[in-house]
Design an enzyme around this catalytic site. Structure first.
Site, PDB file in Angstrom:
ATOM      1  N   VAL A  35       0.870  -1.170   0.000  1.00  0.00           N
ATOM      2  CA  VAL A  35       0.000   0.000   0.000  1.00  0.00           C
ATOM      3  C   VAL A  35       0.906   1.218   0.000  1.00  0.00           C
ATOM      4  O   VAL A  35       2.078   1.145   0.375  1.00  0.00           O
ATOM      5  CB  VAL A  35      -0.975   0.031   1.207  1.00  0.00           C
ATOM      6  CG1 VAL A  35      -2.019  -1.057   1.074  1.00  0.00           C
ATOM      7  CG2 VAL A  35      -0.239  -0.068   2.522  1.00  0.00           C
ATOM      8  N   SER A  36       0.365   2.356  -0.430  1.00  0.00           N
ATOM      9  CA  SER A  36       1.191   3.552  -0.618  1.00  0.00           C
ATOM     10  C   SER A  36       1.466   4.337   0.657  1.00  0.00           C
ATOM     11  O   SER A  36       2.468   5.028   0.749  1.00  0.00           O
ATOM     12  CB  SER A  36       0.537   4.481  -1.638  1.00  0.00           C
ATOM     13  OG  SER A  36       0.429   3.818  -2.869  1.00  0.00           O
ATOM     14  N   THR A  37       0.569   4.261   1.633  1.00  0.00           N
ATOM     15  CA  THR A  37       0.765   5.050   2.844  1.00  0.00           C
ATOM     16  C   THR A  37       0.569   4.193   4.081  1.00  0.00           C
ATOM     17  O   THR A  37      -0.079   3.140   4.043  1.00  0.00           O
ATOM     18  CB  THR A  37      -0.225   6.240   2.923  1.00  0.00           C
ATOM     19  OG1 THR A  37      -1.545   5.720   3.053  1.00  0.00           O
ATOM     20  CG2 THR A  37      -0.134   7.127   1.693  1.00  0.00           C
ATOM     21  N   GLN A  71      -3.060   3.185   5.101  1.00  0.00           N
ATOM     22  CA  GLN A  71      -3.828   2.198   4.356  1.00  0.00           C
ATOM     23  C   GLN A  71      -3.616   0.793   4.928  1.00  0.00           C
ATOM     24  O   GLN A  71      -2.596   0.504   5.550  1.00  0.00           O
ATOM     25  CB  GLN A  71      -3.430   2.221   2.882  1.00  0.00           C
ATOM     26  CG  GLN A  71      -3.811   3.517   2.184  1.00  0.00           C
ATOM     27  CD  GLN A  71      -3.280   3.568   0.768  1.00  0.00           C
ATOM     28  OE1 GLN A  71      -2.147   3.205   0.509  1.00  0.00           O
ATOM     29  NE2 GLN A  71      -4.115   4.032  -0.150  1.00  0.00           N
TER      30      GLN A  71
END
Length: 184
Positions: free
Chosen positions: A8-10, A13
């Site tokens: 996931v990007s962050t 998340q």
């Protein structure tokens, strides 16, 4: 062995949905990370790729979990293929263990090469246009004294490379290149 990779990007998340899908797909080992797909430095992806052996299958939930650009995706898939491993993207229905999956992989490779060539053409045209207006391209040269200071700091073994780059303004790549040149 089926090896899963979830990203996931962050930090906010959740990886839960991807992990559940990877487990359901029979993954025995799952590598996870919370990093932007635009970053090339993704340690868990590197670990997953390093642990791939001939006959293994790398499984992801979606293609964009593996790479954001077509070029990076093809480079990663090529690395998997060179190890004698296969690739499966659950959501995109890509499975290189099948003839259709291998064909789709081949088409992706063609589009990636096309994308690379278009970028090269645009870059060359832009540089030629800039030169015609009297501009010189490229990155500015790093001050040799800064590089020498960075090397001296490195040799003391008192600082991390990140600390050295912060203190001197010399990038990691420039420092490592200078250290390599010094060894030669």
């Amino acid at each position: 062995m089926r090896i899963g990779y979830a990203r996931v990007s962050t930090v906010d998340q959740s990886l839960d949905m991807q992990i559940d899908a990877l487990k359901e797909a029979g993954c025995e080992r799952i590598y996870t990370e919370k990093e932007s797909g635009a970053k090339d430095d993704r340690p868990e992806l590197e670990r997953a790729l390093d642990n791939l052996r001939e006959g293994d299958i790398l499984v992801v939930y979606k293609l964009d979990r593996l790479a954001r650009s077509t070029v990076k995706l093809i480079m990663t898939l090529d690395e998997i293929q060179k190890k004698g491993a296969e690739f499966v993207s659950l959501n995109d229905k890509i499975d290189t263990t099948t003839a259709a999956g291998k064909a789709l992989f081949g088409m992706l490779a063609v589009f990636a090469e096309f994308e690379r060539n278009v970028i090269i053409e645009r870059t060359k045209a832009g540089l030629e246009a800039a030169r015609a207006r009297g501009r010189v391209g490229g990155r500015p040269k790093t001050d040799q004294k800064k590089i020498e200071k960075a090397i001296k700091l490195y040799d003391t073994q008192q600082y991390t490379v990140s600390e050295i780059t912060e203190m001197t303004g010399v990038t990691k790549a420039t420092l490592y290149r200078a250290l390599k040149e010094r060894q030669a």
